[in-house]
Scaffold this active site. Structure first.
Site, PDB file in Angstrom:
ATOM      1  N   GLN A 108      -8.025  12.434  -3.397  1.00  0.00           N
ATOM      2  CA  GLN A 108      -8.264  11.453  -2.324  1.00  0.00           C
ATOM      3  C   GLN A 108      -8.309  10.046  -2.911  1.00  0.00           C
ATOM      4  O   GLN A 108      -8.335   9.077  -2.181  1.00  0.00           O
ATOM      5  CB  GLN A 108      -9.595  11.740  -1.634  1.00  0.00           C
ATOM      6  CG  GLN A 108      -9.691  13.122  -1.044  1.00  0.00           C
ATOM      7  CD  GLN A 108     -11.109  13.427  -0.628  1.00  0.00           C
ATOM      8  OE1 GLN A 108     -11.542  13.038   0.460  1.00  0.00           O
ATOM      9  NE2 GLN A 108     -11.831  14.122  -1.469  1.00  0.00           N
ATOM     10  N   ASN A 109      -8.326   9.968  -4.219  1.00  0.00           N
ATOM     11  CA  ASN A 109      -8.507   8.673  -4.871  1.00  0.00           C
ATOM     12  C   ASN A 109      -7.207   7.883  -4.871  1.00  0.00           C
ATOM     13  O   ASN A 109      -6.138   8.431  -5.118  1.00  0.00           O
ATOM     14  CB  ASN A 109      -9.014   8.862  -6.311  1.00  0.00           C
ATOM     15  CG  ASN A 109     -10.360   9.574  -6.337  1.00  0.00           C
ATOM     16  OD1 ASN A 109     -11.072   9.622  -5.327  1.00  0.00           O
ATOM     17  ND2 ASN A 109     -10.698  10.172  -7.463  1.00  0.00           N
ATOM     18  N   ASP A 111      -6.983   5.179  -6.785  1.00  0.00           N
ATOM     19  CA  ASP A 111      -7.127   4.310  -7.959  1.00  0.00           C
ATOM     20  C   ASP A 111      -6.049   4.513  -9.028  1.00  0.00           C
ATOM     21  O   ASP A 111      -5.921   3.711  -9.951  1.00  0.00           O
ATOM     22  CB  ASP A 111      -8.531   4.478  -8.575  1.00  0.00           C
ATOM     23  CG  ASP A 111      -8.852   5.930  -8.963  1.00  0.00           C
ATOM     24  OD1 ASP A 111     -10.018   6.348  -8.832  1.00  0.00           O
ATOM     25  OD2 ASP A 111      -7.925   6.672  -9.381  1.00  0.00           O
ATOM     26  N   HIS A 128      -4.500  10.278   0.026  1.00  0.00           N
ATOM     27  CA  HIS A 128      -4.936   9.039   0.691  1.00  0.00           C
ATOM     28  C   HIS A 128      -4.132   7.851   0.194  1.00  0.00           C
ATOM     29  O   HIS A 128      -4.453   6.705   0.508  1.00  0.00           O
ATOM     30  CB  HIS A 128      -6.440   8.801   0.472  1.00  0.00           C
ATOM     31  CG  HIS A 128      -7.277   9.805   1.205  1.00  0.00           C
ATOM     32  ND1 HIS A 128      -8.636   9.885   1.077  1.00  0.00           N
ATOM     33  CD2 HIS A 128      -6.942  10.800   2.074  1.00  0.00           C
ATOM     34  CE1 HIS A 128      -9.110  10.858   1.843  1.00  0.00           C
ATOM     35  NE2 HIS A 128      -8.085  11.443   2.436  1.00  0.00           N
ATOM     36  N   CYS A 136       6.808  -0.449   3.600  1.00  0.00           N
ATOM     37  CA  CYS A 136       7.417  -1.359   4.577  1.00  0.00           C
ATOM     38  C   CYS A 136       6.800  -1.139   5.953  1.00  0.00           C
ATOM     39  O   CYS A 136       6.707  -0.003   6.412  1.00  0.00           O
ATOM     40  CB  CYS A 136       8.935  -1.083   4.641  1.00  0.00           C
ATOM     41  SG  CYS A 136       9.780  -2.034   5.909  1.00  0.00           S
ATOM     42  N   CYS A 171       8.975  -6.152   1.935  1.00  0.00           N
ATOM     43  CA  CYS A 171       9.875  -5.048   1.624  1.00  0.00           C
ATOM     44  C   CYS A 171      11.141  -5.571   0.951  1.00  0.00           C
ATOM     45  O   CYS A 171      11.807  -6.480   1.481  1.00  0.00           O
ATOM     46  CB  CYS A 171      10.248  -4.317   2.930  1.00  0.00           C
ATOM     47  SG  CYS A 171      11.497  -3.034   2.700  1.00  0.00           S
ATOM     48  N   CYS A 174      14.310  -4.752   3.389  1.00  0.00           N
ATOM     49  CA  CYS A 174      14.603  -5.400   4.684  1.00  0.00           C
ATOM     50  C   CYS A 174      13.815  -6.689   4.901  1.00  0.00           C
ATOM     51  O   CYS A 174      14.003  -7.379   5.907  1.00  0.00           O
ATOM     52  CB  CYS A 174      14.323  -4.436   5.842  1.00  0.00           C
ATOM     53  SG  CYS A 174      12.558  -4.195   6.171  1.00  0.00           S
ATOM     54  N   THR A 214     -16.570  14.997  -4.523  1.00  0.00           N
ATOM     55  CA  THR A 214     -16.231  14.525  -3.182  1.00  0.00           C
ATOM     56  C   THR A 214     -17.253  15.023  -2.174  1.00  0.00           C
ATOM     57  O   THR A 214     -17.758  16.133  -2.287  1.00  0.00           O
ATOM     58  CB  THR A 214     -14.805  14.956  -2.753  1.00  0.00           C
ATOM     59  OG1 THR A 214     -14.565  14.543  -1.415  1.00  0.00           O
ATOM     60  CG2 THR A 214     -14.570  16.443  -2.895  1.00  0.00           C
ATOM     61  N   SER A 215     -17.546  14.165  -1.191  1.00  0.00           N
ATOM     62  CA  SER A 215     -18.635  14.469  -0.241  1.00  0.00           C
ATOM     63  C   SER A 215     -18.162  15.278   0.953  1.00  0.00           C
ATOM     64  O   SER A 215     -18.933  15.706   1.792  1.00  0.00           O
ATOM     65  CB  SER A 215     -19.219  13.144   0.277  1.00  0.00           C
ATOM     66  OG  SER A 215     -18.195  12.465   1.012  1.00  0.00           O
TER      67      SER A 215
HETATM   68  N1  APR Z   1     -19.845  13.126 -11.167  1.00  0.00           N
HETATM   69  C1  APR Z   1     -19.598  14.025 -10.163  1.00  0.00           C
HETATM   70  N2  APR Z   1     -19.752  13.731  -8.847  1.00  0.00           N
HETATM   71  C2  APR Z   1     -20.159  12.476  -8.537  1.00  0.00           C
HETATM   72  C3  APR Z   1     -20.441  11.488  -9.523  1.00  0.00           C
HETATM   73  C4  APR Z   1     -20.264  11.864 -10.874  1.00  0.00           C
HETATM   74  N3  APR Z   1     -20.502  11.002 -11.871  1.00  0.00           N
HETATM   75  N4  APR Z   1     -20.842  10.338  -8.879  1.00  0.00           N
HETATM   76  C5  APR Z   1     -20.791  10.610  -7.551  1.00  0.00           C
HETATM   77  N5  APR Z   1     -20.410  11.884  -7.343  1.00  0.00           N
HETATM   78  C6  APR Z   1     -20.183  12.576  -6.069  1.00  0.00           C
HETATM   79  C7  APR Z   1     -21.179  12.276  -4.976  1.00  0.00           C
HETATM   80  O1  APR Z   1     -22.287  13.162  -5.067  1.00  0.00           O
HETATM   81  C8  APR Z   1     -20.341  12.566  -3.726  1.00  0.00           C
HETATM   82  O2  APR Z   1     -20.330  13.953  -3.408  1.00  0.00           O
HETATM   83  O3  APR Z   1     -18.944  12.104  -5.576  1.00  0.00           O
HETATM   84  C9  APR Z   1     -18.937  12.155  -4.159  1.00  0.00           C
HETATM   85  C10 APR Z   1     -18.521  10.785  -3.638  1.00  0.00           C
HETATM   86  O4  APR Z   1     -18.457  10.883  -2.235  1.00  0.00           O
HETATM   87  P1  APR Z   1     -17.764   9.703  -1.417  1.00  0.00           P
HETATM   88  O5  APR Z   1     -18.284   8.394  -1.882  1.00  0.00           O
HETATM   89  O6  APR Z   1     -17.863  10.067   0.053  1.00  0.00           O
HETATM   90  O7  APR Z   1     -16.237   9.729  -1.867  1.00  0.00           O
HETATM   91  P2  APR Z   1     -15.121  10.740  -1.377  1.00  0.00           P
HETATM   92  O8  APR Z   1     -15.676  12.094  -1.075  1.00  0.00           O
HETATM   93  O9  APR Z   1     -14.006  10.687  -2.336  1.00  0.00           O
HETATM   94  O10 APR Z   1     -14.630  10.056  -0.001  1.00  0.00           O
HETATM   95  C11 APR Z   1     -13.527  10.663   0.603  1.00  0.00           C
HETATM   96  O11 APR Z   1     -13.469   8.970   2.307  1.00  0.00           O
HETATM   97  O12 APR Z   1     -13.881   6.753   2.591  1.00  0.00           O
HETATM   98  C12 APR Z   1     -12.879   7.697   2.548  1.00  0.00           C
HETATM   99  O13 APR Z   1     -10.645   7.423   1.882  1.00  0.00           O
HETATM  100  C13 APR Z   1     -11.951   7.378   1.414  1.00  0.00           C
HETATM  101  O14 APR Z   1     -10.973   8.866  -0.202  1.00  0.00           O
HETATM  102  C14 APR Z   1     -12.192   8.499   0.419  1.00  0.00           C
HETATM  103  C15 APR Z   1     -12.711   9.617   1.303  1.00  0.00           C
HETATM  104 ZN    ZN Z   2      11.812  -2.453   4.869  1.00  0.00          ZN
END
Ligand code: APR
Ligand code: ZN
Length: 278
Positions: A108-109, A111, A128, A136, A171, A174, A214-215
């Protein structure tokens, strides 16, 4: 959650046919210094106004205040480029090298750190998008285009690009305005830009699901984990807290939750996985 140690999940996964599927979120990049989304994130000031990320990361905001939205992404681009992949990113690159065709990293990152750590662009599905690229707005068929190096990486928070700088984000095919290649909160997943259909298909084939940092606040990642749980796929979750993925892992006979930092847990887990194959 008294899940069996990952050893049982690893053994069960090895007995199954299918790819290793890794699903990552902002938590894997936290130790590289990139703020997560739902952590203690401050408001974003542009001009005299505070914005919250959710307000800026929308097609509606881009339509209304395109230069301000570009300013925010150019600011985040500088933060991401200044960050380095950490041991967790590098461990996943090692895992791909060991499993090549039987490995997909769904992230989802936006970066770009997985690609910089060595994961291949073919097997890194950025569901994402990636903020180092733009698309474009006229959908003329041009491929994604890199944000040009002529735009400085050191982008001051709140700075709004000039008309000349915005013109660099047009772009090449175009001439229409470019938009960040990222999925916004008021947009939907699709296959062409975000591999959404492929990701769901993959969840139905996975032999192992590894979820890192990820949350579970977004629909596609959650659906991937739900399909894995329905198929009783061995699922290992690495996070500071169990969260919804830890709970889903608990429903799998071979689910495991590894509490801790990604940069500590993921290398140890990959080592254990690779030594189990010898
Ligand atoms: N090691 C492991 N887990 C970690 C660490 C770490 N050092 N630091 C934070 N976390 C965990 C948190 O506990 C949480 O579960 O990473 C998760 C971060 O959650 P979010 O900030 O909600 O990020 P994410 O789940 O990637 O968000 C998903 O939501 O806002 C949109 O598009 C955006 O891609 C993003 C998506
Ligand atoms: Zn274009």
């Amino acid at each position: 959650m008294s899940a069996p140690a990952p050893t049982a999940a690893i053994a069960a996964a090895r007995a199954r046919r299918g790819p290793i599927v890794v699903l990552t979120g902002a938590g894997i990049s936290a130790e590289s210094g990139i703020p997560t989304f739902r952590g203690t994130e401050g408001y974003w000031r542009i001009g005299s106004r505070n914005y919250h990320p959710q307000e800026l990361a929308t097609f509606a905001a881009f339509t209304a205040i395109p230069a301000e939205v570009w300013g925010w992404y150019l600011y985040r681009r500088g933060i991401c480029r200044a960050a380095e992949p950490n041991a967790a990113h590098r461990a996943l690159a090692t895992l791909e090298q060991a499993h090549a065709d039987d490995f997909v990293l769904i992230t989802q990152n936006v970066d770009g750190l997985h690609l910089r750590a060595g994961n291949s662009s073919e097997r890194t599905w950025q569901i994402h998008g990636n903020l180092h690229w733009f698309r474009c707005t006229a959908d003329c068929g041009a491929a994604r285009q890199p944000v040009p190096d002529a735009l400085p990486l050191a982008w001051e928070r709140g700075r709004i690009p000039t008309g000349g700088e915005i013109d660099l984000l047009r772009c090449a095919n175009c001439g229409a305005a470019g938009r960040p290649h990222v999925l916004w909160f008021d947009e939907c997943y699709d296959e062409n830009n975000y591999r959404a259909d492929s990701a769901l298909l993959l969840a139905r084939q996975a032999a192992l699901l590894l979820v890192v940092g990820t949350s579970g606040s977004t629909t596609l990642p959650l659906r991937i984990a739900q399909i894995a749980a329905e198929r009783q796929v061995p699922t290992i979750v690495v996070d500071l807290e169990p969260g919804v993925f830890g709970e889903l892992a608990g429903r799998s006979r071979f689910g495991a939750f590894l509490a801790g930092k990604a940069s500590e847990q993921v290398p140890a887990l990959v080592q254990r996985w690779l030594s189990a194959s010898t």
